[in-house]
Scaffold this motif. Structure first.
Motif, short mmCIF file in Angstrom:
data_model
loop_
_atom_site.label_atom_id
_atom_site.label_comp_id
_atom_site.label_asym_id
_atom_site.label_seq_id
_atom_site.Cartn_x
_atom_site.Cartn_y
_atom_site.Cartn_z
N LEU A 298 36.57 0.37 3.97
CA LEU A 298 35.57 0.33 5.18
C LEU A 298 34.40 -1.12 4.52
CD1 LEU A 298 33.01 2.39 6.49
CD2 LEU A 298 32.25 2.21 4.59
N VAL A 299 33.84 -1.60 5.36
CA VAL A 299 33.19 -2.61 5.90
C VAL A 299 32.63 -2.25 6.19
CG1 VAL A 299 32.95 -4.53 7.60
CG2 VAL A 299 35.13 -4.04 7.09
N CYS A 300 31.07 -1.09 6.73
CA CYS A 300 30.05 -0.74 6.68
C CYS A 300 30.26 0.19 7.44
CB CYS A 300 29.18 -2.14 7.69
SG CYS A 300 29.28 -2.23 9.30
N MET A 301 28.34 1.09 7.09
CA MET A 301 28.55 2.57 8.30
C MET A 301 27.28 2.16 8.23
SD MET A 301 29.81 6.27 7.88
CE MET A 301 30.12 7.45 8.55
N ARG A 302 26.61 2.50 9.26
CA ARG A 302 24.90 2.50 9.85
C ARG A 302 24.94 3.64 10.90
NH1 ARG A 302 22.83 -3.36 11.75
NH2 ARG A 302 20.99 -1.52 11.99
N ARG A 303 23.58 3.89 10.77
CA ARG A 303 22.65 4.37 11.89
C ARG A 303 22.64 3.89 12.26
NH1 ARG A 303 18.99 9.82 10.23
NH2 ARG A 303 17.60 7.77 10.66
N LEU A 304 22.22 4.43 14.12
CA LEU A 304 21.31 2.83 14.37
C LEU A 304 20.35 3.56 15.04
CD1 LEU A 304 24.31 1.52 17.02
CD2 LEU A 304 23.20 0.77 14.68
N PRO A 305 19.06 2.82 15.96
CA PRO A 305 18.48 3.93 16.28
C PRO A 305 18.49 4.55 17.37
CG PRO A 305 17.64 1.06 15.99
CD PRO A 305 19.70 1.28 15.99
N ALA A 306 17.35 4.98 17.49
CA ALA A 306 17.29 6.79 18.48
C ALA A 306 17.37 5.39 20.04
CB ALA A 306 16.13 7.19 18.76
N ILE A 307 17.99 6.68 20.89
CA ILE A 307 18.61 6.14 21.88
C ILE A 307 17.77 7.14 23.32
CG2 ILE A 307 20.50 4.40 21.36
CD1 ILE A 307 21.75 6.93 22.85
N GLY A 308 16.60 7.99 23.31
CA GLY A 308 16.21 8.48 23.60
C GLY A 308 17.02 10.30 23.67
N SER A 309 18.07 10.28 23.32
CA SER A 309 18.78 11.18 23.03
C SER A 309 17.94 12.39 21.97
CB SER A 309 20.76 10.37 22.11
OG SER A 309 21.16 11.68 21.94
N ASP A 310 18.77 13.68 21.29
CA ASP A 310 18.77 14.19 20.55
C ASP A 310 19.23 13.59 19.45
OD1 ASP A 310 21.29 15.15 22.17
OD2 ASP A 310 20.32 17.40 21.34
N HIS A 311 20.87 12.85 19.54
CA HIS A 311 21.51 12.34 18.85
C HIS A 311 21.09 11.00 18.46
CE1 HIS A 311 24.74 15.52 18.11
NE2 HIS A 311 24.04 16.21 19.44
N PHE A 312 21.40 10.39 16.94
CA PHE A 312 21.51 8.93 16.68
C PHE A 312 23.01 8.54 17.25
CE2 PHE A 312 18.26 10.03 13.79
CZ PHE A 312 16.98 9.25 14.52
N PRO A 313 22.99 7.79 17.39
CA PRO A 313 24.29 6.57 17.83
C PRO A 313 25.12 6.06 15.38
CG PRO A 313 22.80 5.46 18.96
CD PRO A 313 22.37 6.05 18.08
N ILE A 314 25.66 5.78 16.45
CA ILE A 314 26.57 5.85 14.58
C ILE A 314 27.56 4.45 15.30
CG2 ILE A 314 28.70 7.02 14.48
CD1 ILE A 314 27.59 7.53 11.99
N LEU A 315 27.17 3.85 13.96
CA LEU A 315 28.38 2.11 13.96
C LEU A 315 29.25 2.51 12.81
CD1 LEU A 315 28.89 -0.38 15.41
CD2 LEU A 315 27.55 -1.64 13.77
N VAL A 316 30.79 2.41 12.93
CA VAL A 316 31.52 2.06 11.11
C VAL A 316 32.39 0.96 11.91
CG1 VAL A 316 32.83 3.83 10.48
CG2 VAL A 316 31.47 4.94 11.64
N GLU A 317 32.75 0.09 10.81
CA GLU A 317 33.50 -1.09 10.62
C GLU A 317 34.67 -0.70 9.62
OE1 GLU A 317 33.64 -5.87 11.20
OE2 GLU A 317 32.08 -4.44 10.78
N LEU A 318 35.78 -0.53 10.26
CA LEU A 318 36.61 -0.52 8.90
C LEU A 318 38.03 -1.47 8.71
CD1 LEU A 318 38.06 3.35 10.53
CD2 LEU A 318 36.63 2.52 8.41
N ALA A 319 38.25 -2.05 7.73
CA ALA A 319 39.74 -2.87 8.09
C ALA A 319 40.82 -2.35 7.70
CB ALA A 319 38.84 -4.07 6.95
N LEU A 320 42.01 -2.60 7.82
CA LEU A 320 43.63 -2.50 8.31
C LEU A 320 43.97 -3.28 6.21
CD1 LEU A 320 45.55 -1.85 10.90
CD2 LEU A 320 45.11 -0.23 9.18
N ALA A 321 43.33 -2.29 5.29
CA ALA A 321 43.78 -2.35 4.04
C ALA A 321 44.43 -1.25 2.81
CB ALA A 321 42.93 -2.61 3.19
N PRO A 322 46.03 -1.20 3.68
CA PRO A 322 46.69 -0.34 2.49
C PRO A 322 46.34 -0.78 1.75
CG PRO A 322 47.92 -0.79 4.69
CD PRO A 322 46.61 -1.90 4.48
#
Length: 357
Positions: A298-322
């Motif tokens: 995992l590089v980062c994981m964030r819940r993003l600001p509201a966009i008018g929906s009943d759900h918040f968007p979510i942002l996840v960044e991953l790195a290939l590191a077996p």
């Protein structure tokens, strides 16, 4: 006079605590999977109030305290993994780990017409992949304006709250819209080609939830998760499963999915990242998910600001590191899990021919 009050409150909390242990897919039972955090807070509040306001000096008051304490411990057992009290299941990405993939997932709420808010978030965070659900033609026209950033797309606009769109900077291979269980509930399955040529399998889901307005039972949702979980476990490439699963991270169904698939949950040891309900701060739980194979860190994981929906968007960044994740990370399948998975599929009417492979 206080004893009956605390007894009634504790009885209600005990019933709500025990309901999810019933092995039934009925919506009114599965619904008790969701508010574990809220029930935990209420149980602690009732327990604290009783300890302050009432002497614990007889069998009745002692029994009430014991039952309430049991509710607290049981709910905490499910919740604590999604706090910093647990070791993270997914390792932090090494600074030099490459390649990386950034995903933004959002349930836009079909009737929400503030498309500019999501478009602005995409332009700000520049994800490699955008998964949007509950999208119709109106949302498609708005999101097609992102083709300068995300030129590759798979589209399935619908007016039934189950439309889905996938936009990506990365080339798509074998991209398909499939209807795994229900004829009007799509899912998307594709292989992404990363910048260095490696390939990653992506499954984007939005199954129908068990609720009085949607489905009487969780059978179809559970079957869809099992079918995708089985495909993930057999994949030759690294795997990501993302979307609004209409289930909480700690439910029996999601745990079964993790056992069947072998995928990891980057929230464990870090936080709940509650995405629903955006407009009700006291009633929130994690409905929008991202699971991945142990190839990723995992590089980062964030819940993003509201966009008018009943759900918040979510942002996840991953790195290939077996090889960087703990060797005991994830949940292992056992005989009971395999039996439960087969029962979930048998209880529905899946389109086996459409199941991803």
């Amino acid at each position: 006079m206080l004893t009956p009050v605390f007894a009634i409150a504790t009885m209600v909390l005990a019933i709500a605590t025990l309901m999810p242990t019933i092995r039934s897919g009925a919506w009114w039972i599965r619904g008790f999977d969701f508010p574990r955090l809220q029930l935990l807070v209420l149980s602690i509040a009732v327990l604290a109030a009783q300890m302050v306001l009432q002497p614990i000096d007889d069998a009745w008051t002692t029994a009430i305290v014991v039952v309430n304490a049991g509710c607290v411990l049981w709910q905490a057992w499910w919740i604590v993994p999604y706090t910093r009290l647990r070791r993270p299941e997914v390792a932090d990405a090494p600074a030099d780990a490459r390649p990386r993939i950034r995903l933004l997932a959002s349930n836009v709420l079909m009737h929400n017409r503030d498309t500019a808010a999501l478009v602005a978030l995409v332009r700000e965070h520049r994800p490699d992949v955008l998964i949007a659900v509950e999208t119709d033609r109106h949302w498609e026209r708005a999101l097609d304006g992102l083709q300068d950033l995300l030129p590759h797309a798979l589209r399935c606009p619908l007016d039934n709250l189950y439309g889905m769109h996938l936009y990506t900077r990365l080339p798509l291979h074998d991209a398909k819209v499939r209807y795994l269980v229900e004829d009007d509930i799509p899912s998307m399955h594709a292989t992404l080609e990363l910048d260095d040529g490696q390939r990653v399998v992506l499954h984007a889901l939005h199954p129908r939830p068990p609720s009085p307005t949607e489905a009487d039972s969780s059978q179809d949702r559970d079957a869809e998760l099992v079918l995708v979980g089985r495909a993930a476990s057999e994949a030759e490439h690294p795997v990501i499963v993302a979307g609004d699963l209409n289930d909480v991270a700690w439910s029996r169904t999601t745990r079964l999915f993790r056992k069947v698939s072998g995928l990891l949950d980057p929230r464990i040891g870090r936080g709940m990242y509650n995405t629903f309900h955006a407009r009700l701060p006291g009633l929130r739980w994690p409905l929008d998910h991202l699971f991945h194979s142990r190839h990723f860190t995992l590089v980062c994981m964030r819940r993003l600001p509201a966009i008018g929906s009943d759900h918040f968007p979510i942002l996840v960044e991953l790195a290939l590191a077996p090889g960087h994740n703990p060797c005991d990370a994830g949940l292992s399948p056992d005989a009971q899990a395999r039996a439960d998975a087969q029962a979930a599929v048998d209880g529905a009417d899946p389109n086996v021919a459409a199941a991803p492979r």
